[in-house]
Design an enzyme around this catalytic site. Sequence first.
Site, mmCIF file in Angstrom:
data_model
loop_
_atom_site.group_PDB
_atom_site.id
_atom_site.type_symbol
_atom_site.label_atom_id
_atom_site.label_comp_id
_atom_site.label_asym_id
_atom_site.label_seq_id
_atom_site.Cartn_x
_atom_site.Cartn_y
_atom_site.Cartn_z
ATOM 1 N N ALA A 25 0.817 -1.227 0.000
ATOM 2 C CA ALA A 25 0.000 0.000 0.000
ATOM 3 C C ALA A 25 0.846 1.270 0.000
ATOM 4 O O ALA A 25 0.306 2.359 0.174
ATOM 5 C CB ALA A 25 -0.934 -0.012 1.202
ATOM 6 N N THR A 27 2.625 2.462 -2.535
ATOM 7 C CA THR A 27 2.695 3.138 -3.838
ATOM 8 C C THR A 27 1.635 2.541 -4.770
ATOM 9 O O THR A 27 0.917 1.613 -4.388
ATOM 10 C CB THR A 27 4.121 2.984 -4.447
ATOM 11 O OG1 THR A 27 4.223 3.793 -5.618
ATOM 12 C CG2 THR A 27 4.433 1.547 -4.820
ATOM 13 N N TYR A 189 5.090 -14.139 -14.553
ATOM 14 C CA TYR A 189 4.095 -13.135 -14.134
ATOM 15 C C TYR A 189 2.685 -13.608 -14.504
ATOM 16 O O TYR A 189 1.764 -13.566 -13.679
ATOM 17 C CB TYR A 189 4.395 -11.785 -14.790
ATOM 18 C CG TYR A 189 3.424 -10.685 -14.365
ATOM 19 C CD1 TYR A 189 3.429 -10.196 -13.060
ATOM 20 C CD2 TYR A 189 2.493 -10.156 -15.260
ATOM 21 C CE1 TYR A 189 2.537 -9.198 -12.658
ATOM 22 C CE2 TYR A 189 1.597 -9.161 -14.866
ATOM 23 C CZ TYR A 189 1.632 -8.684 -13.562
ATOM 24 O OH TYR A 189 0.733 -7.705 -13.165
HETATM 25 N N1 LIG Z 1 -0.057 -1.249 -13.146
HETATM 26 C C1 LIG Z 1 -0.750 -1.998 -13.973
HETATM 27 O O1 LIG Z 1 -0.926 -1.642 -15.151
HETATM 28 C C2 LIG Z 1 -1.352 -3.292 -13.504
HETATM 29 C C3 LIG Z 1 -2.099 -4.047 -14.423
HETATM 30 C C4 LIG Z 1 -2.654 -5.244 -14.012
HETATM 31 C C5 LIG Z 1 -2.472 -5.681 -12.712
HETATM 32 N N2 LIG Z 1 -1.740 -4.942 -11.838
HETATM 33 C C6 LIG Z 1 -1.558 -5.459 -10.477
HETATM 34 O O2 LIG Z 1 -1.811 -4.431 -9.538
HETATM 35 C C7 LIG Z 1 -1.116 -4.698 -8.326
HETATM 36 C C8 LIG Z 1 -0.468 -3.428 -7.802
HETATM 37 O O3 LIG Z 1 0.526 -3.055 -8.722
HETATM 38 P P1 LIG Z 1 0.907 -1.551 -9.057
HETATM 39 O O4 LIG Z 1 0.667 -1.375 -10.495
HETATM 40 O O5 LIG Z 1 0.323 -0.609 -8.092
HETATM 41 O O6 LIG Z 1 2.514 -1.661 -8.884
HETATM 42 P P2 LIG Z 1 3.573 -0.882 -7.967
HETATM 43 O O7 LIG Z 1 3.386 0.564 -8.073
HETATM 44 O O8 LIG Z 1 4.895 -1.456 -8.358
HETATM 45 O O9 LIG Z 1 3.179 -1.367 -6.491
HETATM 46 C C9 LIG Z 1 3.443 -2.675 -6.073
HETATM 47 C C10 LIG Z 1 3.418 -2.748 -4.569
HETATM 48 O O10 LIG Z 1 3.753 -4.101 -4.185
HETATM 49 C C11 LIG Z 1 4.778 -4.040 -3.195
HETATM 50 N N3 LIG Z 1 5.597 -5.247 -3.147
HETATM 51 C C12 LIG Z 1 6.398 -5.753 -4.108
HETATM 52 N N4 LIG Z 1 7.038 -6.834 -3.648
HETATM 53 C C13 LIG Z 1 6.637 -7.017 -2.361
HETATM 54 C C14 LIG Z 1 6.947 -7.960 -1.347
HETATM 55 N N5 LIG Z 1 7.844 -8.931 -1.533
HETATM 56 N N6 LIG Z 1 6.336 -7.854 -0.156
HETATM 57 C C15 LIG Z 1 5.439 -6.859 0.071
HETATM 58 N N7 LIG Z 1 5.115 -5.923 -0.836
HETATM 59 C C16 LIG Z 1 5.704 -6.016 -2.052
HETATM 60 C C17 LIG Z 1 5.609 -2.826 -3.587
HETATM 61 O O11 LIG Z 1 6.437 -2.425 -2.510
HETATM 62 P P3 LIG Z 1 7.837 -1.636 -2.778
HETATM 63 O O12 LIG Z 1 7.460 -0.237 -3.154
HETATM 64 O O13 LIG Z 1 8.552 -1.741 -1.477
HETATM 65 O O14 LIG Z 1 8.521 -2.354 -3.895
HETATM 66 C C18 LIG Z 1 4.490 -1.852 -3.909
HETATM 67 O O15 LIG Z 1 3.965 -1.325 -2.714
HETATM 68 C C19 LIG Z 1 -0.141 -5.835 -8.623
HETATM 69 O O16 LIG Z 1 -0.651 -7.038 -8.097
HETATM 70 C C20 LIG Z 1 -0.140 -5.893 -10.150
HETATM 71 O O17 LIG Z 1 0.133 -7.202 -10.623
HETATM 72 C C21 LIG Z 1 -1.174 -3.747 -12.195
#
Ligand SMILES: NC(=O)c1ccc[n+]([C@@H]2O[C@H](COP(=O)([O-])OP(=O)(O)OC[C@H]3O[C@@H](n4cnc5c(N)ncnc54)[C@H](OP(=O)(O)O)[C@@H]3O)[C@@H](O)[C@H]2O)c1
Length: 330
Positions: A25, A27, A189
């Site tokens: 949560a 970012t 992924y």
């Molecule tokens: N963005 C898109 O277009 C998109 C599309 C489809 C699905 N999604 C899904 O949406 C979700 C959120 O992604 P987002 O786009 O918001 O990406 P993001 O900005 O990279 O955020 C990902 C979050 O997950 C955390 N994280 C990563 N590895 C972790 C671990 N080992 N333990 C705990 N936390 C961890 C990150 O923490 P850190 O900051 O510390 O790394 C960050 O808070 C993901 O499940 C992704 O697969 C995103």
Amino acid sequence: MWLFRHSQCTSKVRLVGKTVVITGANTGIGKETARDLYRRGARVILACRDIQKANDALEDLKKNPPSRADRKQFQGNPGELVIYRLDLSSLKSVKECAKNLLTNESAIHLLINNAGVMMCPQETTEDGFELQLQTNYIGHFLLTLLLLPKMQSSLPVCRIVNVSSRIHIFGAIHDDLNLKESYTPLKAYMQSKLANILFAKELARRLKEANISGINVYSLHPGAITTELGRHFSETVFPGANTVLRAILRPILKNPEEGAQTTLHCAVDEKAANETGLYYQECGVATPHWRARNDQIAKDLWDVTCRLLHLKSDEDLATFLKTISRQIAE
Ligand SMILES: NC(=O)c1ccc[n+]([C@@H]2O[C@H](COP(=O)([O-])OP(=O)(O)OC[C@H]3O[C@@H](n4cnc5c(N)ncnc54)[C@H](OP(=O)(O)O)[C@@H]3O)[C@@H](O)[C@H]2O)c1
């Protein structure tokens, strides 16, 4: 076309007295989900691996309301923001986080399994799993099962929301889940995101079978969003790929607040309270790929995951939850 639609969660519900856990949560869409739910009055737990980043996010969430703060659901007092440490790539950390939550929180009404990594270089975690599989799927699987008894006692209505991706349509659950011999960043992924949907579906089925009512399970595609998710592209696609792809795709990408809307719909929408085990996009029910709808694949994945975690999956769910709760307390 769904790719260009930016639907809004329309629920005006307030969440005073409700406790929400959101993984990742600090970012991206997890942070925007937290911003919305906090302003609805919930106690929002930011379950993050980096405490400094989580603290920075907490300060920002406190100061800045959602962009349309004039909406009715944001008018009352905000709730509370709390940080717990959670590294999903470490089962030890998942168990510690669950233990802390079970000890300190009197209730958990909403669990949002949001954290994720995408297309990183091949890496094996300390538990011996492929990194994307463990972070995106196995870590959340264990966390959810460990928190379920607390959610059961937090009724009448609880929800578990798994953030998946439309890209699951190209994925498969491989015999070699860790892709030891055939790893590619995208394949790993896609498998993990398919697993998120199958887990939601199978958990909903098992809850129903065990006559445990009042815990609904959802999975969703949030859209294509400008977040930090592409941070590994430059290592695994081509140098500079993250910047180049963002620039090209910017006109069709959502911002993180828009990207949080389907998660919010699953988390709070009143009509969705009557639904469980389904998949969503653009704030509505959608049909996932046939593999994500296949009962046998869902059951097999559950069984394999339990075996990998040394959990006995053949007991009924209620007994199973008691057993793993006992194990964590030891
Ligand atoms: N963005 C898109 O277009 C998109 C599309 C489809 C699905 N999604 C899904 O949406 C979700 C959120 O992604 P987002 O786009 O918001 O990406 P993001 O900005 O990279 O955020 C990902 C979050 O997950 C955390 N994280 C990563 N590895 C972790 C671990 N080992 N333990 C705990 N936390 C961890 C990150 O923490 P850190 O900051 O510390 O790394 C960050 O808070 C993901 O499940 C992704 O697969 C995103």
